[in-house]
Design an enzyme around this catalytic site. Structure first.
Site, mmCIF file in Angstrom:
data_model
loop_
_atom_site.group_PDB
_atom_site.id
_atom_site.type_symbol
_atom_site.label_atom_id
_atom_site.label_comp_id
_atom_site.label_asym_id
_atom_site.label_seq_id
_atom_site.Cartn_x
_atom_site.Cartn_y
_atom_site.Cartn_z
ATOM 1 N N ASN A 1 8.945 -7.143 3.727
ATOM 2 C CA ASN A 1 8.881 -5.864 3.005
ATOM 3 C C ASN A 1 10.093 -4.985 3.335
ATOM 4 O O ASN A 1 10.537 -4.922 4.468
ATOM 5 C CB ASN A 1 7.575 -5.146 3.401
ATOM 6 C CG ASN A 1 7.477 -3.727 2.889
ATOM 7 O OD1 ASN A 1 7.338 -2.793 3.668
ATOM 8 N ND2 ASN A 1 7.536 -3.534 1.597
ATOM 9 N N GLY A 2 10.573 -4.338 2.278
ATOM 10 C CA GLY A 2 11.599 -3.329 2.482
ATOM 11 C C GLY A 2 12.802 -3.467 1.579
ATOM 12 O O GLY A 2 13.497 -4.476 1.596
ATOM 13 N N ASP A 3 12.996 -2.434 0.743
ATOM 14 C CA ASP A 3 14.193 -2.303 -0.099
ATOM 15 C C ASP A 3 14.296 -3.334 -1.214
ATOM 16 O O ASP A 3 15.405 -3.713 -1.601
ATOM 17 C CB ASP A 3 15.476 -2.343 0.757
ATOM 18 C CG ASP A 3 15.493 -1.270 1.820
ATOM 19 O OD1 ASP A 3 14.777 -0.270 1.664
ATOM 20 O OD2 ASP A 3 16.213 -1.438 2.820
ATOM 21 N N ARG B 1 8.274 1.084 -3.205
ATOM 22 C CA ARG B 1 8.963 2.066 -4.059
ATOM 23 C C ARG B 1 9.481 1.456 -5.355
ATOM 24 O O ARG B 1 9.516 2.137 -6.384
ATOM 25 C CB ARG B 1 10.095 2.727 -3.263
ATOM 26 C CG ARG B 1 9.556 3.660 -2.168
ATOM 27 C CD ARG B 1 10.636 4.035 -1.200
ATOM 28 N NE ARG B 1 11.147 2.846 -0.509
ATOM 29 C CZ ARG B 1 12.208 2.839 0.278
ATOM 30 N NH1 ARG B 1 12.878 3.951 0.484
ATOM 31 N NH2 ARG B 1 12.587 1.728 0.868
ATOM 32 N N LYS C 1 -0.072 -4.892 9.120
ATOM 33 C CA LYS C 1 1.241 -4.545 8.552
ATOM 34 C C LYS C 1 1.981 -3.749 9.611
ATOM 35 O O LYS C 1 1.496 -2.703 10.054
ATOM 36 C CB LYS C 1 1.060 -3.743 7.263
ATOM 37 C CG LYS C 1 2.385 -3.325 6.616
ATOM 38 C CD LYS C 1 2.140 -2.842 5.181
ATOM 39 C CE LYS C 1 3.400 -2.318 4.529
ATOM 40 N NZ LYS C 1 3.729 -0.940 4.920
ATOM 41 N N CYS D 1 2.627 2.969 9.919
ATOM 42 C CA CYS D 1 2.878 4.320 9.394
ATOM 43 C C CYS D 1 3.630 5.165 10.432
ATOM 44 O O CYS D 1 3.188 5.285 11.579
ATOM 45 C CB CYS D 1 1.554 4.998 9.026
ATOM 46 S SG CYS D 1 1.837 6.658 8.398
ATOM 47 N N PRO E 1 0.825 -1.215 0.000
ATOM 48 C CA PRO E 1 0.000 0.000 0.000
ATOM 49 C C PRO E 1 0.858 1.264 0.000
ATOM 50 O O PRO E 1 1.845 1.333 0.733
ATOM 51 C CB PRO E 1 -0.787 -0.105 1.310
ATOM 52 C CG PRO E 1 -0.064 -1.085 2.155
ATOM 53 C CD PRO E 1 0.690 -1.994 1.240
ATOM 54 N N MET E 2 0.483 2.229 -0.823
ATOM 55 C CA MET E 2 1.201 3.518 -0.826
ATOM 56 C C MET E 2 0.212 4.657 -0.996
ATOM 57 O O MET E 2 -0.464 4.765 -2.029
ATOM 58 C CB MET E 2 2.214 3.571 -1.976
ATOM 59 C CG MET E 2 3.517 2.858 -1.685
ATOM 60 S SD MET E 2 4.667 3.031 -3.058
ATOM 61 C CE MET E 2 4.045 1.815 -4.200
ATOM 62 N N ALA E 3 0.153 5.531 0.029
ATOM 63 C CA ALA E 3 -0.724 6.699 -0.032
ATOM 64 C C ALA E 3 -0.309 7.586 -1.197
ATOM 65 O O ALA E 3 0.882 7.837 -1.397
ATOM 66 C CB ALA E 3 -0.632 7.470 1.280
HETATM 67 C C1 LIG Z 1 4.727 7.259 -1.060
HETATM 68 C C2 LIG Z 1 4.550 6.160 -0.046
HETATM 69 C C3 LIG Z 1 3.330 5.982 0.563
HETATM 70 C C4 LIG Z 1 3.146 4.950 1.494
HETATM 71 N N1 LIG Z 1 1.907 4.751 2.035
HETATM 72 C C5 LIG Z 1 1.691 3.654 2.820
HETATM 73 C C6 LIG Z 1 0.370 3.323 3.253
HETATM 74 O O1 LIG Z 1 -0.624 3.985 2.943
HETATM 75 N N2 LIG Z 1 0.240 2.208 4.043
HETATM 76 C C7 LIG Z 1 1.319 1.428 4.420
HETATM 77 O O2 LIG Z 1 1.145 0.435 5.124
HETATM 78 N N3 LIG Z 1 2.550 1.728 4.011
HETATM 79 C C8 LIG Z 1 2.765 2.805 3.200
HETATM 80 N N4 LIG Z 1 4.014 3.048 2.731
HETATM 81 C C9 LIG Z 1 5.111 2.120 3.094
HETATM 82 C C10 LIG Z 1 5.282 1.040 2.028
HETATM 83 O O3 LIG Z 1 4.114 0.264 1.860
HETATM 84 C C11 LIG Z 1 6.461 0.116 2.386
HETATM 85 O O4 LIG Z 1 6.208 -0.487 3.616
HETATM 86 C C12 LIG Z 1 7.795 0.861 2.476
HETATM 87 O O5 LIG Z 1 7.925 1.823 1.448
HETATM 88 C C13 LIG Z 1 8.978 -0.120 2.390
HETATM 89 O O6 LIG Z 1 8.902 -0.862 1.183
HETATM 90 P P1 LIG Z 1 9.825 -0.526 -0.097
HETATM 91 O O7 LIG Z 1 11.255 -0.540 0.363
HETATM 92 O O8 LIG Z 1 9.502 -1.631 -1.079
HETATM 93 O O9 LIG Z 1 9.454 0.839 -0.568
HETATM 94 C C14 LIG Z 1 4.224 4.090 1.834
HETATM 95 C C15 LIG Z 1 5.467 4.284 1.226
HETATM 96 C C16 LIG Z 1 5.641 5.297 0.280
HETATM 97 C C17 LIG Z 1 6.982 5.456 -0.374
#
Ligand SMILES: Cc1cc2nc3c(=O)[nH]c(=O)nc-3n(C[C@H](O)[C@H](O)[C@H](O)COP(=O)(O)O)c2cc1C
Length: 304
Positions: A197-199, A222, A136, A97, A14-16
């Site tokens: 999750n992460g990176d 990302r 999460k 969050c 999920p990403m806002a």
């Molecule tokens: C722009 C943006 C918005 C995000 N919004 C949410 C969200 O609404 N809910 C959530 O659980 N995590 C949110 N995250 C966190 C991501 O879901 C994820 O846990 C975090 O970016 C690490 O994963 P990645 O390294 O693959 O980016 C957001 C991350 C980004 C970059």
């Protein structure tokens, strides 16, 4: 309720402001095994806020699909979940969050301070709805209070169907690295599916983290921004050891068509356009042009 058996290992995190219905449909087209809405404020759902209800749109291709809720009051989250559960296959609770405006209300990663409170949350929510309830989390509040394993065990006992963990602390925000050893420990301590999750920014990262942690699934955030094709790349790499690349411009045009169908806002379209320029030659010039655009038509023209 059990977590559904998914068709692949890679999920769209999920990403806002990013995982709107059009973007999720595109990620699904390229093989995301599960998509989540961005986090949605439970109180706003119960008040039937128009903008919030728009966030709950889904594409027919997105089954199974998860809704992510946040809130500090169990009562409000339960009420919101009951109102919308028919439209989703999974109800996910945001306990990760780190944003101040969320944690100051006691929601998001602030919940990690009270593992018993999370267990209570999951137990009340899962007995109130007919859908699987997941959560999460992050690894803990800071490096001195890493409690992901304790939370995972308590959440499992309370009825969680799966748990996703981002291996950073609340304090880290997005700095440092996601600790996949903690993720591995969580996987070893529970029997419900664990989503790491992460990176993960490439199919190679995906395979390495999967082999290290042995999690059931991995969520990509990302790494999918501007490249929803990553899900197909991951699938291909896991099966054949190789994968193709696709131009961000082509992918953006696919996104724009879906965005039109779902009436995605102009500002959201522009943000996405910026993301899709990543990795393109002359990206800086393109971004400058995009920043000067004033209409959807102008954006589409720049990205053609
Ligand atoms: C722009 C943006 C918005 C995000 N919004 C949410 C969200 O609404 N809910 C959530 O659980 N995590 C949110 N995250 C966190 C991501 O879901 C994820 O846990 C975090 O970016 C690490 O994963 P990645 O390294 O693959 O980016 C957001 C991350 C980004 C970059």
């Amino acid at each position: 309720m059990d977590f559904p058996k998914l068709k692949g290992k890679a999920l769209l995190s999920p990403m806002a402001g990013v995982t709107d219905v059009a973007f999720r449909a595109l990620a699904k087209r390229y093989g995301a095994a599960l998509t989540y809405t961005e986090f949605v404020n439970s109180i706003a759902i119960t008040r039937e806020n128009e903008k919030t209800l728009e966030m709950l749109q889904t594409d027919p291709s997105e089954r199974p699909v998860a809704v992510q809720l946040f809130g500090s009051s169990i009562k409000e989250v339960v009420e919101a979940a009951k109102m919308i559960e028919d439209r989703f296959d999974i109800i996910d609770v945001n306990c990760g969050c780190p944003a101040w405006k969320v944690i100051k209300t006691g929601a998001g990663s602030e919940l990690l301070k009270k593992p018993e409170g999370i267990a209570d949350f999951i137990s009340k929510l899962s007995s109130a709805v007919n859908s699987p309830v997941t959560l999460k989390i992050r690894s803990g509040i800071d490096e001195r209070s890493i409690n992901a394993v304790e939370i995972a065990k308590k959440a499992e006992d309370a009825g969680a169907a799966a748990i996703a963990i981002h291996g950073r602390t609340q304090k880290q925000g997005y700095t440092g690295k996601s600790d996949w050893n903690i993720i591995k420990k969580v996987k070893e301590s529970v029997n419900i599916p664990v989503i790491g999750n992460g990176d993960v920014f490439s199919p190679e990262d995906f395979k390495e983290r999967l082999e290290l942690s042995r999690v059931d699934y991995i969520m990509v955030a990302r790494g999918a921004m501007g490249n929803p094709f990553i899900f197909q790349q991951i699938d291909d790499f896991l099966k054949k050891g190789e994968y193709e690349k696709r131009s961000g411009m082509d992918l953006f045009r696919e996104y724009a068509l879906l965005a039109e169908k779902y009436k995605i806002s102009y500002s959201q379209l522009k943000n996405h356009a910026m993301n899709f320029t990543r990795g393109i030659k002359d990206a800086a010039k393109l971004r400058l042009k995009l920043s000067q655009c004033r209409t959807t038509e102008e954006i589409i023209k720049v990205m053609s």
